[in-house]
Design a protein around this motif. Structure first.
Motif, PDB file in Angstrom:
ATOM      1  N   ALA A   1       0.851  -1.186   0.000  1.00 55.72           N
ATOM      2  CA  ALA A   1       0.000   0.000   0.000  1.00 55.72           C
ATOM      3  C   ALA A   1       0.887   1.237   0.000  1.00 55.72           C
ATOM      4  CB  ALA A   1      -0.920   0.012   1.225  1.00 55.72           C
ATOM      5  N   ASP A   2       0.375   2.319  -0.573  1.00 58.40           N
ATOM      6  CA  ASP A   2       1.124   3.577  -0.556  1.00 58.40           C
ATOM      7  C   ASP A   2       1.215   4.112   0.878  1.00 58.40           C
ATOM      8  OD1 ASP A   2       1.290   3.349  -3.260  1.00 58.40           O
ATOM      9  OD2 ASP A   2      -0.118   4.953  -3.727  1.00 58.40           O
ATOM     10  N   SER A   3       0.120   3.951   1.615  1.00 55.39           N
ATOM     11  CA  SER A   3       0.090   4.394   3.015  1.00 55.39           C
ATOM     12  C   SER A   3      -1.045   3.667   3.717  1.00 55.39           C
ATOM     13  CB  SER A   3      -0.118   5.910   3.106  1.00 55.39           C
ATOM     14  OG  SER A   3      -1.364   6.281   2.538  1.00 55.39           O
ATOM     15  N   VAL A   4      -0.988   3.611   5.050  1.00 59.18           N
ATOM     16  CA  VAL A   4      -2.051   2.979   5.830  1.00 59.18           C
ATOM     17  C   VAL A   4      -2.386   3.864   7.026  1.00 59.18           C
ATOM     18  CG1 VAL A   4      -1.446   0.618   5.165  1.00 59.18           C
ATOM     19  CG2 VAL A   4      -0.390   1.637   7.193  1.00 59.18           C
ATOM     20  N   GLN A   5      -3.632   3.731   7.498  1.00 62.32           N
ATOM     21  CA  GLN A   5      -4.046   4.426   8.718  1.00 62.32           C
ATOM     22  C   GLN A   5      -4.151   3.392   9.827  1.00 62.32           C
ATOM     23  OE1 GLN A   5      -7.839   6.410   8.521  1.00 62.32           O
ATOM     24  NE2 GLN A   5      -7.823   6.936  10.702  1.00 62.32           N
ATOM     25  N   ILE A   6      -3.328   3.540  10.856  1.00 62.18           N
ATOM     26  CA  ILE A   6      -3.287   2.618  11.981  1.00 62.18           C
ATOM     27  C   ILE A   6      -3.896   3.300  13.207  1.00 62.18           C
ATOM     28  CG2 ILE A   6      -1.823   1.225  13.488  1.00 62.18           C
ATOM     29  CD1 ILE A   6      -1.757   0.234  10.648  1.00 62.18           C
TER      30      ILE A   6
ATOM     31  N   VAL B   1      -7.151   0.693   9.749  1.00 65.05           N
ATOM     32  CA  VAL B   1      -8.459   1.270   9.445  1.00 65.05           C
ATOM     33  C   VAL B   1      -8.658   1.382   7.950  1.00 65.05           C
ATOM     34  CG1 VAL B   1      -9.940   3.303   9.743  1.00 65.05           C
ATOM     35  CG2 VAL B   1      -8.442   2.543  11.611  1.00 65.05           C
ATOM     36  N   SER B   2      -7.614   1.821   7.236  1.00 68.96           N
ATOM     37  CA  SER B   2      -7.727   1.994   5.781  1.00 68.96           C
ATOM     38  C   SER B   2      -6.353   1.839   5.142  1.00 68.96           C
ATOM     39  CB  SER B   2      -8.313   3.368   5.447  1.00 68.96           C
ATOM     40  OG  SER B   2      -7.447   4.400   5.874  1.00 68.96           O
ATOM     41  N   ALA B   3      -6.351   1.582   3.852  1.00 66.85           N
ATOM     42  CA  ALA B   3      -5.105   1.449   3.088  1.00 66.85           C
ATOM     43  C   ALA B   3      -5.280   2.145   1.745  1.00 66.85           C
ATOM     44  CB  ALA B   3      -4.762  -0.026   2.878  1.00 66.85           C
ATOM     45  N   ASP B   4      -4.308   2.973   1.401  1.00 69.79           N
ATOM     46  CA  ASP B   4      -4.348   3.713   0.144  1.00 69.79           C
ATOM     47  C   ASP B   4      -3.615   2.931  -0.937  1.00 69.79           C
ATOM     48  OD1 ASP B   4      -4.749   5.710  -1.697  1.00 69.79           O
ATOM     49  OD2 ASP B   4      -3.078   6.933  -1.012  1.00 69.79           O
TER      50      ASP B   4
ATOM     51  N   VAL C   1       4.827   0.705   0.872  1.00 72.06           N
ATOM     52  CA  VAL C   1       5.878   1.045  -0.089  1.00 72.06           C
ATOM     53  C   VAL C   1       5.623   2.442  -0.637  1.00 72.06           C
ATOM     54  CG1 VAL C   1       7.063   0.368  -2.204  1.00 72.06           C
ATOM     55  CG2 VAL C   1       6.077  -1.390  -0.716  1.00 72.06           C
ATOM     56  N   PRO C   2       6.480   3.399  -0.376  1.00 70.21           N
ATOM     57  CA  PRO C   2       6.288   4.747  -0.918  1.00 70.21           C
ATOM     58  C   PRO C   2       6.231   4.716  -2.442  1.00 70.21           C
ATOM     59  CG  PRO C   2       8.000   4.743   0.763  1.00 70.21           C
ATOM     60  CD  PRO C   2       7.673   3.309   0.475  1.00 70.21           C
ATOM     61  N   PRO C   3       5.370   5.517  -3.064  1.00 72.65           N
ATOM     62  CA  PRO C   3       5.215   5.503  -4.530  1.00 72.65           C
ATOM     63  C   PRO C   3       6.515   5.691  -5.291  1.00 72.65           C
ATOM     64  CG  PRO C   3       3.465   6.793  -3.512  1.00 72.65           C
ATOM     65  CD  PRO C   3       4.433   6.458  -2.424  1.00 72.65           C
ATOM     66  N   GLU C   4       7.450   6.492  -4.753  1.00 71.82           N
ATOM     67  CA  GLU C   4       8.687   6.774  -5.487  1.00 71.82           C
ATOM     68  C   GLU C   4       9.607   5.554  -5.591  1.00 71.82           C
ATOM     69  OE1 GLU C   4       9.105   8.411  -1.247  1.00 71.82           O
ATOM     70  OE2 GLU C   4       7.613   8.400  -2.853  1.00 71.82           O
ATOM     71  N   THR C   5       9.405   4.539  -4.745  1.00 77.21           N
ATOM     72  CA  THR C   5      10.231   3.327  -4.817  1.00 77.21           C
ATOM     73  C   THR C   5       9.444   2.114  -5.288  1.00 77.21           C
ATOM     74  OG1 THR C   5       9.785   2.759  -2.494  1.00 77.21           O
ATOM     75  CG2 THR C   5      11.698   4.164  -2.937  1.00 77.21           C
ATOM     76  N   ALA C   6       8.165   2.308  -5.609  1.00 76.04           N
ATOM     77  CA  ALA C   6       7.280   1.177  -5.928  1.00 76.04           C
ATOM     78  C   ALA C   6       7.753   0.387  -7.130  1.00 76.04           C
ATOM     79  CB  ALA C   6       5.855   1.675  -6.154  1.00 76.04           C
ATOM     80  N   GLU C   7       8.190   1.075  -8.193  1.00 75.42           N
ATOM     81  CA  GLU C   7       8.557   0.369  -9.419  1.00 75.42           C
ATOM     82  C   GLU C   7       9.711  -0.591  -9.200  1.00 75.42           C
ATOM     83  OE1 GLU C   7       9.997   1.323 -14.005  1.00 75.42           O
ATOM     84  OE2 GLU C   7       9.148   2.913 -12.784  1.00 75.42           O
ATOM     85  N   GLU C   8      10.626  -0.225  -8.317  1.00 74.43           N
ATOM     86  CA  GLU C   8      11.783  -1.070  -8.049  1.00 74.43           C
ATOM     87  C   GLU C   8      11.475  -2.147  -7.017  1.00 74.43           C
ATOM     88  OE1 GLU C   8      16.289  -0.681  -6.142  1.00 74.43           O
ATOM     89  OE2 GLU C   8      15.074   1.110  -6.525  1.00 74.43           O
ATOM     90  N   VAL C   9      10.721  -1.797  -5.977  1.00 80.28           N
ATOM     91  CA  VAL C   9      10.533  -2.698  -4.836  1.00 80.28           C
ATOM     92  C   VAL C   9       9.445  -3.734  -5.064  1.00 80.28           C
ATOM     93  CG1 VAL C   9       9.865  -2.791  -2.398  1.00 80.28           C
ATOM     94  CG2 VAL C   9      11.416  -1.006  -3.202  1.00 80.28           C
ATOM     95  N   ILE C  10       8.289  -3.312  -5.609  1.00 85.93           N
ATOM     96  CA  ILE C  10       7.136  -4.222  -5.706  1.00 85.93           C
ATOM     97  C   ILE C  10       7.432  -5.464  -6.543  1.00 85.93           C
ATOM     98  CG2 ILE C  10       4.768  -4.447  -6.566  1.00 85.93           C
ATOM     99  CD1 ILE C  10       4.193  -1.688  -5.477  1.00 85.93           C
TER     100      ILE C  10
END
Length: 700
Positions: free
Chosen positions: A283-288, A298-301, A342-351
């Motif tokens: 996820a780009d970010s999550v609400q804990i 609670v949610s995941a972007d 996973v922050p969007p700026e590293t997603a292409e490499e990490v995912i």
């Protein structure tokens, strides 16, 4: 001018250009472009054009532009598409009433399609009738309806994946792809501005988690347990869009693993957690939120399931009861979820790496990670380096830009200044830009798989990539510069046919994409039967299709048009007919009298192989000469420094040290071309370990 305004102008120019050269209406050109985007984004499995506009009962407006293929082959999902395109100078604004009006037109067509009296009033060969007939005949197999509006206006109302009631007890959702969303996807590959998974609000409750990462960890990670019913509901709403970062689509319950998942869900739901490996998500970010019982999500972007697509889709499929089988008790099913932020700026490499290392239930080959496969990397390198000949009409050499990853082309162009863009456009003309799915169309058309190409960009690409992986394992040497040039020749043929087919007197509109792939396949197949090959090297050198070859292709295209538009008794939908092996078999058996002068552009297999051998021989000689020139130009002092640096760190073998020792004696002793090739390889190895060649050269 804002970026959105600029993109709007670029999009209109692109669509108008496609319409002009293809002899089609701008709305059809818009549909074709958006169909590719929707397919690549995971919204659809494919998009077929089927335009209809009219008036229904009580004067209601009815309109549709296409659909997402046979619902029986799309997990029971019927996707209907309406395009709203206007070549306005200013960006239009779409408000709630505008959206409601467009969706009502789609709903109107859907309701009327099930009416026998309505269908009887339509011409049986019209796209409107064929789509209505498909809806009527497959209604019992449809489990969900997706209404999609695509527009070059900017929407000011939220409408994405939202429920819209039901029609005939089939749940309906509606989705909008507006200008801003299209721009975001084209420029950066991001599609999910609205894909926010709110577990607490929409899916029965927040999910308990345990933090699995420390403060200095590279990624924020959690271990969670999610109920099967929750996971099924989430997939029901978002479908394959949850799996876009996944490495493959749902295989259905054909393999042993998937059948095992299904049987456990139905027979032993309480054992599912013990038997199943669970899912891996990002996820780009999550609400804990902290609770008395511990932390919960609670949610995941932008939640993406990168491993466990089989599990997720199997759970969703089990929501529908099968004959003579117990209904799956999904409230008793619990699934382990490993969640990485996973922050969007590293997603292409990490995912892709998470996906590769996490997959275990169904083995994943490197080929499934399309963008990062060595084949893709090599192809990109060729496209940035190899100059295309001037040909007959160009005044300078150009290059063909291959977009390995979504958004590379606009990104490369967009980060330049205005003057640099003009230079970029001359080097990489827009007409010489192509994507992974384009590549698969070119290759599989020529390989005799037009029925597969007709099944849609994504299905065709998956099959193509699978075949490439097999061949790559045998030998990657076959994918050399000659292969690249011949592939571009096929691209030139494909693009030329797209332009000239609509201009033919026999063309009645529609099925252009099918006719193009079938005609290419037919010519290649017939020449192969005659033990001949079309001279693709000549087409590469000319950067155009010779008249005799074009005449032969159009002869095949006319026959392909006849076969596609005259399906056998009982088959009414021509788009679906073109996807069948039987359609291709019928065209294969047709005898054609090709132009006499076509023979001037044919080769024997031996001649084609000789051309490859000569090309490779010349390349080897050129590479050796270039390596020797580089080694000599660097000088003896440079190589002495490299040798000492490598020895100190024990990075060179005795053989490599001997070759570098020879290089230190330049110009008294010159290393051979073979030795120079090895010296360059050693230098690359040393640089990878930290040797600073620029400093060494400066010292020299």
């Amino acid at each position: 001018m804002s970026e959105l305004d600029e993109f709007h102008r670029e999009l209109i120019a692109d669509i108008q250009g496609e319409a002009d050269v293809g002899g089609t209406y701008t709305t059809e050109a818009f549909f074709e472009k958006m169909g590719d985007i929707l397919t690549e984004a995971g919204e659809l499995d494919g998009a077929d054009y089927a335009y209809f506009e009219g008036t229904g009962r009580r004067g209601t407006a009815i309109q549709i532009h296409g659909y997402g293929g046979d619902p029986r082959e799309a997990q029971g999902i019927l996707s209907l598409i309406l395009c709203d395109f206007s070549a306005s100078e200013e960006v239009r604004v779409f408000r709630a009433d505008d959206l409601k009006s467009r969706f009502n037109r789609l709903v109107g067509f859907l309701r009327h399609a099930r009416d026998d009296e309505f269908r009887e009033q339509l011409e049986e060969t019209s796209p409107g009738f064929m789509l209505a007939d498909l809806i009527a005949t497959t209604w019992s197999s449809i489990s969900k309806i997706k209404l999609i509006v695509v527009t070059n206006a900017e929407k000011r109302a939220k409408a994405d994946g939202l429920p819209a009631g039901s029609i005939g007890e089939k749940p309906v959702t509606y989705t909008v792809w507006d200008l801003a969303r299209i721009e975001k996807y084209v420029r950066s590959g991001q599609t999910r501005e609205d894909l926010l998974i709110d577990f607490e609000k929409d899916f029965g409750g927040a999910i308990p988690v345990l933090r699995a990462s420390m403060g200095d960890a590279a990624l924020e990670s959690y271990i969670a347990v999610i109920r099967g019913s929750q996971l099924g509901e989430i997939y029901e709403k978002w479908g394959t869009r949850l799996l876009e970062a996944n490495v493959r689509s749902f295989l259905q319950a054909r393999g042993k693993v998937n059948r095992g998942i299904r049987d456990t869900l139905e027979d032993q739901p309480e054992m599912f957690f013990a038997y199943n490996n669970g899912i891996t998500a990002t996820a780009d970010s999550v609400q804990i939120r902290q609770t008395e019982s511990g932390p919960v999500v609670v949610s995941a972007d932008n939640l993406q399931i990168v491993n466990g697509g089989q599990t997720t889709a199997s759970i969703h499929a089990s929501r529908r009861q099968r004959p003579k089988r117990p209904k799956a008790r999904l409230d008793e099913v619990y699934v382990q979820m490993k969640l990485n932020v996973v922050p969007p700026e590293t997603a292409e490499e990490v995912i892709p790496n998470i996906s590769l290392y996490a997959n275990s239930q169904n083995k994943v080959n490197d080929a499934d990670l399309a963008s990062n496969h060595p084949f893709q990397m090599r192809l990109q390198e060729f496209s940035r380096r190899i100059l295309a000949p001037k040909g007959e009409s160009a005044y300078q050499e150009t290059k063909w830009f291959y977009e390995r990853a979504r958004g590379q082309y606009p990104d490369e162009r967009g980060r330049r200044t205005e003057s640099e863009r003009k230079k970029f456009d001359l080097e990489y003309p827009r007409s010489q830009y192509f994507t992974k799915t384009d590549l698969a169309k070119f290759e599989n058309s020529w390989a005799g798989l037009p029925h597969l190409v007709s099944q849609g960009a994504q299905k065709n690409f998956v099959a193509f990539q699978r075949e490439v992986a097999k061949e790559w394992k045998k030998s990657d040497a076959q994918f050399d510069e000659t292969w690249f040039k011949r592939m571009i020749a096929k691209a030139i043929i494909f693009r030329r046919l797209e332009k000239v087919v609509p201009q033919q007197p026999w063309y009645e509109g529609g099925y252009r994409a099918n006719i193009v792939t079938y005609s290419m396949a037919k010519l290649a197949y017939d020449m192969d039967c005659r033990e001949r090959l079309v001279d693709l090297d000549r087409i590469w050198r000319q950067q155009s299709v010779p008249e005799p070859v074009e005449a032969a292709l159009l002869l095949a295209a006319a026959e392909a048009h006849h076969v596609i538009t005259n399906p056998p008794e009982g088959v009414r939908n021509m788009s679906e007919w073109a996807k069948k092996q039987a359609c291709w078999a019928q065209l294969q058996h047709r005898e054609l009298d090709y132009p006499f002068d076509l023979r001037d552009y044919l080769l024997t297999s031996a001649e084609a192989t000789a051309a490859v051998d000569e090309e490779r021989k010349n390349k080897a000689v050129t590479s050796g000469i270039e390596a020797q020139s580089t080694v000599v130009s660097l000088g003896a002092g440079f190589w002495k420094g490299a040798l000492e640096w490598g020895k100190d760190r024990r990075l060179v073998t005795p053989k490599e040290a001997g070759i570098l020792e020879t290089c230190t004696r330049i110009p008294d002793r010159l290393p051979s071309e073979k030795q120079c090739l090895i010296a360059i390889e050693v230098l690359e190895k040393l640089e990878a370990d930290g040797f600073d060649a620029s400093v060494a050269a400066a010292g020299e």
